[in-house]
Design a protein around this motif. Structure first.
Motif, PDB file in Angstrom:
ATOM      1  N   ASP A  92      -6.908   9.971  -8.437  1.00  0.00           N
ATOM      2  CA  ASP A  92      -7.696   9.627  -7.249  1.00  0.00           C
ATOM      3  C   ASP A  92      -6.802   9.621  -6.006  1.00  0.00           C
ATOM      4  OD1 ASP A  92      -6.222   7.465  -7.897  1.00  0.00           O
ATOM      5  OD2 ASP A  92      -7.881   6.060  -8.088  1.00  0.00           O
ATOM      6  N   ASP A  93      -7.406   9.923  -4.847  1.00  0.00           N
ATOM      7  CA  ASP A  93      -6.639  10.007  -3.604  1.00  0.00           C
ATOM      8  C   ASP A  93      -6.645   8.698  -2.833  1.00  0.00           C
ATOM      9  OD1 ASP A  93      -5.880  12.629  -3.998  1.00  0.00           O
ATOM     10  OD2 ASP A  93      -7.754  13.406  -3.169  1.00  0.00           O
ATOM     11  N   THR A  94      -6.782   7.574  -3.545  1.00  0.00           N
ATOM     12  CA  THR A  94      -6.794   6.276  -2.869  1.00  0.00           C
ATOM     13  C   THR A  94      -5.389   5.705  -2.703  1.00  0.00           C
ATOM     14  OG1 THR A  94      -7.194   5.240  -4.999  1.00  0.00           O
ATOM     15  CG2 THR A  94      -9.118   5.675  -3.628  1.00  0.00           C
ATOM     16  N   LEU A  95      -4.367   6.487  -3.070  1.00  0.00           N
ATOM     17  CA  LEU A  95      -2.993   6.025  -2.946  1.00  0.00           C
ATOM     18  C   LEU A  95      -2.520   6.143  -1.498  1.00  0.00           C
ATOM     19  CD1 LEU A  95      -1.360   7.753  -6.033  1.00  0.00           C
ATOM     20  CD2 LEU A  95      -1.917   5.345  -5.812  1.00  0.00           C
ATOM     21  N   THR A  96      -1.737   5.153  -1.079  1.00  0.00           N
ATOM     22  CA  THR A  96      -1.137   5.235   0.253  1.00  0.00           C
ATOM     23  C   THR A  96       0.047   6.198   0.176  1.00  0.00           C
ATOM     24  OG1 THR A  96       0.402   3.440  -0.187  1.00  0.00           O
ATOM     25  CG2 THR A  96      -1.747   2.824   0.711  1.00  0.00           C
ATOM     26  N   PRO A  97       0.493   6.733   1.315  1.00  0.00           N
ATOM     27  CA  PRO A  97       1.647   7.646   1.302  1.00  0.00           C
ATOM     28  C   PRO A  97       2.871   7.047   0.614  1.00  0.00           C
ATOM     29  CG  PRO A  97       0.598   7.700   3.440  1.00  0.00           C
ATOM     30  CD  PRO A  97      -0.113   6.640   2.631  1.00  0.00           C
ATOM     31  N   THR A  98       3.077   5.732   0.799  1.00  0.00           N
ATOM     32  CA  THR A  98       4.233   5.079   0.165  1.00  0.00           C
ATOM     33  C   THR A  98       4.097   5.110  -1.353  1.00  0.00           C
ATOM     34  OG1 THR A  98       3.898   3.518   1.984  1.00  0.00           O
ATOM     35  CG2 THR A  98       5.760   3.120   0.524  1.00  0.00           C
ATOM     36  N   GLU A  99       2.898   4.829  -1.844  1.00  0.00           N
ATOM     37  CA  GLU A  99       2.662   4.835  -3.290  1.00  0.00           C
ATOM     38  C   GLU A  99       2.853   6.233  -3.857  1.00  0.00           C
ATOM     39  OE1 GLU A  99      -0.544   1.236  -4.072  1.00  0.00           O
ATOM     40  OE2 GLU A  99      -1.274   3.129  -3.237  1.00  0.00           O
ATOM     41  N   LYS A 100       2.381   7.246  -3.100  1.00  0.00           N
ATOM     42  CA  LYS A 100       2.552   8.625  -3.545  1.00  0.00           C
ATOM     43  C   LYS A 100       4.034   8.955  -3.650  1.00  0.00           C
ATOM     44  CE  LYS A 100      -1.723  10.761  -1.973  1.00  0.00           C
ATOM     45  NZ  LYS A 100      -2.350  11.637  -0.978  1.00  0.00           N
ATOM     46  N   LEU A 101       4.821   8.513  -2.682  1.00  0.00           N
ATOM     47  CA  LEU A 101       6.259   8.769  -2.665  1.00  0.00           C
ATOM     48  C   LEU A 101       6.923   8.143  -3.890  1.00  0.00           C
ATOM     49  CD1 LEU A 101       7.538   9.985   0.202  1.00  0.00           C
ATOM     50  CD2 LEU A 101       9.048   8.058  -0.188  1.00  0.00           C
ATOM     51  N   GLU A 102       6.555   6.893  -4.173  1.00  0.00           N
ATOM     52  CA  GLU A 102       7.135   6.198  -5.332  1.00  0.00           C
ATOM     53  C   GLU A 102       6.774   6.909  -6.626  1.00  0.00           C
ATOM     54  OE1 GLU A 102       5.955   2.118  -5.196  1.00  0.00           O
ATOM     55  OE2 GLU A 102       7.164   1.704  -3.420  1.00  0.00           O
ATOM     56  N   LEU A 103       5.527   7.371  -6.729  1.00  0.00           N
ATOM     57  CA  LEU A 103       5.077   8.079  -7.925  1.00  0.00           C
ATOM     58  C   LEU A 103       5.877   9.373  -8.095  1.00  0.00           C
ATOM     59  CD1 LEU A 103       2.752   7.453  -9.961  1.00  0.00           C
ATOM     60  CD2 LEU A 103       1.489   9.266  -8.821  1.00  0.00           C
TER      61      LEU A 103
END
Length: 53
Positions: free
Chosen positions: A2-13
């Motif tokens: 899902d695209d509900t991740l914030t940019p920071t969360e995406k970076l961590e992932l």
């Protein structure tokens, strides 16, 4: 995914996935080195056997 991740969360992932990828690369390199070493050992031992006959 899902695209509900914030940019920071995406970076961590992405960082976590990168770490897993690196681990896999190092693991395969290690396996290659071990395989090469055992191959060389086998050749050396067989050559010694031939030499001492």
């Amino acid at each position: 995914m899902d695209d509900t991740l914030t940019p920071t969360e995406k970076l961590e992932l992405n960082r976590e996935l990168d770490k897993k990828g690196e681990a896999i690369i190092w693991q395969s390199r290690f396996v290659l080195v071990v395989a090469a070493a055992s191959f060389v050992t086998a050749i050396t031992l067989s050559l010694r056997k031939i030499k001492y006959r």
